[in-house]
Design a protein around this motif. Structure first.
Motif, PDB file in Angstrom:
ATOM      1  N   MET A  25       8.131  -2.006  -5.053  1.00  0.00           N
ATOM      2  CA  MET A  25       9.260  -2.168  -4.061  1.00  0.00           C
ATOM      3  C   MET A  25      10.228  -1.147  -4.090  1.00  0.00           C
ATOM      4  SD  MET A  25      10.239  -6.185  -3.893  1.00  0.00           S
ATOM      5  CE  MET A  25      11.902  -6.079  -4.676  1.00  0.00           C
ATOM      6  N   THR A  26      10.461  -0.668  -2.928  1.00  0.00           N
ATOM      7  CA  THR A  26      11.496   0.458  -2.926  1.00  0.00           C
ATOM      8  C   THR A  26      12.924   0.069  -2.248  1.00  0.00           C
ATOM      9  OG1 THR A  26      10.618   0.781  -0.344  1.00  0.00           O
ATOM     10  CG2 THR A  26       9.576   1.957  -2.160  1.00  0.00           C
ATOM     11  N   TRP A  27      13.746   0.713  -1.967  1.00  0.00           N
ATOM     12  CA  TRP A  27      15.093   0.314  -1.761  1.00  0.00           C
ATOM     13  C   TRP A  27      15.217  -0.234  -0.165  1.00  0.00           C
ATOM     14  CZ3 TRP A  27      17.583   2.894   1.996  1.00  0.00           C
ATOM     15  CH2 TRP A  27      17.356   4.289   2.350  1.00  0.00           C
ATOM     16  N   TRP A  28      14.293   0.443   0.506  1.00  0.00           N
ATOM     17  CA  TRP A  28      14.161   0.097   2.131  1.00  0.00           C
ATOM     18  C   TRP A  28      13.128  -1.346   2.317  1.00  0.00           C
ATOM     19  CZ3 TRP A  28      12.048   4.709   0.330  1.00  0.00           C
ATOM     20  CH2 TRP A  28      10.722   4.966   0.476  1.00  0.00           C
ATOM     21  N   GLY A  29      12.527  -1.727   1.563  1.00  0.00           N
ATOM     22  CA  GLY A  29      11.709  -2.754   1.826  1.00  0.00           C
ATOM     23  C   GLY A  29      10.461  -3.126   0.976  1.00  0.00           C
ATOM     24  N   ILE A  30       9.785  -3.897   1.138  1.00  0.00           N
ATOM     25  CA  ILE A  30       8.553  -3.998   0.348  1.00  0.00           C
ATOM     26  C   ILE A  30       7.580  -3.176   1.418  1.00  0.00           C
ATOM     27  CG2 ILE A  30       6.571  -5.440  -0.130  1.00  0.00           C
ATOM     28  CD1 ILE A  30       8.769  -7.588  -0.618  1.00  0.00           C
ATOM     29  N   LEU A  31       6.556  -2.319   0.757  1.00  0.00           N
ATOM     30  CA  LEU A  31       5.571  -1.656   1.444  1.00  0.00           C
ATOM     31  C   LEU A  31       4.361  -2.445   1.163  1.00  0.00           C
ATOM     32  CD1 LEU A  31       6.520   2.030   0.816  1.00  0.00           C
ATOM     33  CD2 LEU A  31       6.739   0.666   2.709  1.00  0.00           C
ATOM     34  N   LEU A  32       3.372  -2.559   2.083  1.00  0.00           N
ATOM     35  CA  LEU A  32       2.229  -3.311   1.948  1.00  0.00           C
ATOM     36  C   LEU A  32       1.109  -2.070   1.319  1.00  0.00           C
ATOM     37  CD1 LEU A  32       1.945  -5.014   5.374  1.00  0.00           C
ATOM     38  CD2 LEU A  32       2.502  -5.785   3.364  1.00  0.00           C
ATOM     39  N   PRO A  33       0.095  -2.640   0.512  1.00  0.00           N
ATOM     40  CA  PRO A  33      -0.863  -1.872  -0.224  1.00  0.00           C
ATOM     41  C   PRO A  33      -1.638  -1.153   1.271  1.00  0.00           C
ATOM     42  CG  PRO A  33      -0.917  -3.922  -0.642  1.00  0.00           C
ATOM     43  CD  PRO A  33       0.180  -4.246  -0.003  1.00  0.00           C
ATOM     44  N   GLU A  34      -2.088   0.029   0.583  1.00  0.00           N
ATOM     45  CA  GLU A  34      -3.243   0.780   1.789  1.00  0.00           C
ATOM     46  C   GLU A  34      -4.302  -0.308   1.965  1.00  0.00           C
ATOM     47  OE1 GLU A  34      -5.432   4.951   2.300  1.00  0.00           O
ATOM     48  OE2 GLU A  34      -3.971   4.802   0.573  1.00  0.00           O
ATOM     49  N   SER A  35      -4.546  -1.062   0.992  1.00  0.00           N
ATOM     50  CA  SER A  35      -5.956  -1.690   1.152  1.00  0.00           C
ATOM     51  C   SER A  35      -5.886  -2.824   2.128  1.00  0.00           C
ATOM     52  CB  SER A  35      -6.440  -2.101  -0.023  1.00  0.00           C
ATOM     53  OG  SER A  35      -5.565  -3.024  -0.741  1.00  0.00           O
ATOM     54  N   LEU A  36      -4.568  -3.421   2.266  1.00  0.00           N
ATOM     55  CA  LEU A  36      -4.291  -4.462   3.262  1.00  0.00           C
ATOM     56  C   LEU A  36      -4.063  -3.851   4.414  1.00  0.00           C
ATOM     57  CD1 LEU A  36      -3.509  -7.377   3.635  1.00  0.00           C
ATOM     58  CD2 LEU A  36      -1.203  -6.670   3.207  1.00  0.00           C
ATOM     59  N   VAL A  37      -3.505  -2.748   4.685  1.00  0.00           N
ATOM     60  CA  VAL A  37      -3.232  -2.214   5.936  1.00  0.00           C
ATOM     61  C   VAL A  37      -4.552  -1.812   6.666  1.00  0.00           C
ATOM     62  CG1 VAL A  37      -1.927  -0.213   7.263  1.00  0.00           C
ATOM     63  CG2 VAL A  37      -0.932  -1.547   5.436  1.00  0.00           C
ATOM     64  N   GLN A  38      -5.529  -1.439   5.955  1.00  0.00           N
ATOM     65  CA  GLN A  38      -6.945  -0.934   6.511  1.00  0.00           C
ATOM     66  C   GLN A  38      -7.862  -1.888   6.417  1.00  0.00           C
ATOM     67  OE1 GLN A  38      -8.075   2.630   4.356  1.00  0.00           O
ATOM     68  NE2 GLN A  38      -6.396   3.983   5.241  1.00  0.00           N
ATOM     69  N   SER A  39      -7.510  -3.151   6.137  1.00  0.00           N
ATOM     70  CA  SER A  39      -8.361  -4.111   6.337  1.00  0.00           C
ATOM     71  C   SER A  39      -8.731  -4.676   7.686  1.00  0.00           C
ATOM     72  CB  SER A  39      -8.012  -5.556   5.640  1.00  0.00           C
ATOM     73  OG  SER A  39      -6.945  -5.998   6.255  1.00  0.00           O
ATOM     74  N   ARG A  40      -9.861  -5.103   7.982  1.00  0.00           N
ATOM     75  CA  ARG A  40     -10.191  -5.814   9.419  1.00  0.00           C
ATOM     76  C   ARG A  40      -9.222  -6.900   9.779  1.00  0.00           C
ATOM     77  NH1 ARG A  40     -14.787  -5.010  11.755  1.00  0.00           N
ATOM     78  NH2 ARG A  40     -15.596  -6.481  13.746  1.00  0.00           N
ATOM     79  N   GLY A  41      -8.756  -7.736   8.914  1.00  0.00           N
ATOM     80  CA  GLY A  41      -7.773  -8.800   9.291  1.00  0.00           C
ATOM     81  C   GLY A  41      -6.517  -8.198   9.822  1.00  0.00           C
ATOM     82  N   PHE A  42      -5.889  -7.518   8.994  1.00  0.00           N
ATOM     83  CA  PHE A  42      -4.824  -6.715   9.630  1.00  0.00           C
ATOM     84  C   PHE A  42      -4.925  -6.105  11.087  1.00  0.00           C
ATOM     85  CE2 PHE A  42      -1.193  -3.458   9.525  1.00  0.00           C
ATOM     86  CZ  PHE A  42      -0.169  -4.532   9.053  1.00  0.00           C
ATOM     87  N   ALA A  43      -6.094  -5.318  11.159  1.00  0.00           N
ATOM     88  CA  ALA A  43      -6.355  -4.527  12.627  1.00  0.00           C
ATOM     89  C   ALA A  43      -6.448  -5.841  13.521  1.00  0.00           C
ATOM     90  CB  ALA A  43      -7.539  -3.821  12.273  1.00  0.00           C
ATOM     91  N   VAL A  44      -7.071  -6.879  13.369  1.00  0.00           N
ATOM     92  CA  VAL A  44      -7.116  -7.892  14.311  1.00  0.00           C
ATOM     93  C   VAL A  44      -5.887  -8.384  14.645  1.00  0.00           C
ATOM     94  CG1 VAL A  44      -8.098 -10.241  14.890  1.00  0.00           C
ATOM     95  CG2 VAL A  44      -9.580  -8.564  13.789  1.00  0.00           C
ATOM     96  N   LEU A  45      -4.988  -8.926  13.682  1.00  0.00           N
ATOM     97  CA  LEU A  45      -3.721  -9.204  13.688  1.00  0.00           C
ATOM     98  C   LEU A  45      -2.822  -8.095  14.543  1.00  0.00           C
ATOM     99  CD1 LEU A  45      -1.705 -11.626  13.216  1.00  0.00           C
ATOM    100  CD2 LEU A  45      -1.170 -10.432  11.341  1.00  0.00           C
ATOM    101  N   SER A  46      -2.896  -6.991  14.381  1.00  0.00           N
ATOM    102  CA  SER A  46      -2.101  -6.153  14.966  1.00  0.00           C
ATOM    103  C   SER A  46      -2.355  -5.705  16.404  1.00  0.00           C
ATOM    104  CB  SER A  46      -2.098  -4.498  14.065  1.00  0.00           C
ATOM    105  OG  SER A  46      -3.439  -4.191  13.977  1.00  0.00           O
ATOM    106  N   ALA A  47      -3.789  -6.067  16.610  1.00  0.00           N
ATOM    107  CA  ALA A  47      -4.472  -5.928  18.081  1.00  0.00           C
ATOM    108  C   ALA A  47      -3.541  -6.882  18.927  1.00  0.00           C
ATOM    109  CB  ALA A  47      -5.690  -5.687  17.987  1.00  0.00           C
ATOM    110  N   PHE A  48      -3.622  -8.263  18.348  1.00  0.00           N
ATOM    111  CA  PHE A  48      -3.201  -9.485  18.821  1.00  0.00           C
ATOM    112  C   PHE A  48      -1.801  -9.366  19.368  1.00  0.00           C
ATOM    113  CE2 PHE A  48      -1.079 -13.709  18.565  1.00  0.00           C
ATOM    114  CZ  PHE A  48      -1.559 -14.172  19.677  1.00  0.00           C
ATOM    115  N   VAL A  49      -0.912  -9.050  18.400  1.00  0.00           N
ATOM    116  CA  VAL A  49       0.543  -8.463  18.386  1.00  0.00           C
ATOM    117  C   VAL A  49       0.776  -7.577  19.721  1.00  0.00           C
ATOM    118  CG1 VAL A  49       2.636  -7.825  17.318  1.00  0.00           C
ATOM    119  CG2 VAL A  49       0.937  -9.241  16.547  1.00  0.00           C
ATOM    120  N   ALA A  50      -0.053  -6.471  19.625  1.00  0.00           N
ATOM    121  CA  ALA A  50       0.304  -5.316  20.511  1.00  0.00           C
ATOM    122  C   ALA A  50      -0.340  -6.057  22.184  1.00  0.00           C
ATOM    123  CB  ALA A  50      -0.800  -4.204  20.333  1.00  0.00           C
ATOM    124  N   ILE A  51      -1.413  -6.711  22.165  1.00  0.00           N
ATOM    125  CA  ILE A  51      -1.635  -7.254  23.654  1.00  0.00           C
ATOM    126  C   ILE A  51      -0.620  -8.416  23.806  1.00  0.00           C
ATOM    127  CG2 ILE A  51      -3.402  -8.881  24.580  1.00  0.00           C
ATOM    128  CD1 ILE A  51      -5.615  -7.313  22.832  1.00  0.00           C
TER     129      ILE A  51
END
Length: 68
Positions: free
Chosen positions: A1-27
């Motif tokens: 953790m850092t003082w500005w919040g919780i950073l997500l691990p790189e493996s989670l951000v680059q996962s397929r599920g995260f990409a699908v969720l971010s595409a849904f949020v963008a659309i």
């Protein structure tokens, strides 16, 4: 953790599920912005642009020189 919040691990951000969720949020965001802009614009009536068939042959105005 850092003082500005919780950073997500790189493996989670680059996962397929995260990409699908971010595409849904963008659309979803783009759709809501389009709907909001569409609601703020005035209504468009295509019949206003078409020629009218109910023109009178003669004027019924008090002014005899008024266009028909």
């Amino acid at each position: 953790m850092t003082w500005w919040g919780i950073l997500l691990p790189e493996s989670l951000v680059q996962s397929r599920g995260f990409a699908v969720l971010s595409a849904f949020v963008a659309i979803n965001t783009v759709m809501y912005v389009a709907l909001a802009v569409g609601k703020t614009l005035p209504k468009v009536y295509p019949r206003d642009w078409l020629p009218r068939r109910y023109r009178r042959g003669e004027t019924r105005s008090i002014d005899p020189d008024a266009p028909a």
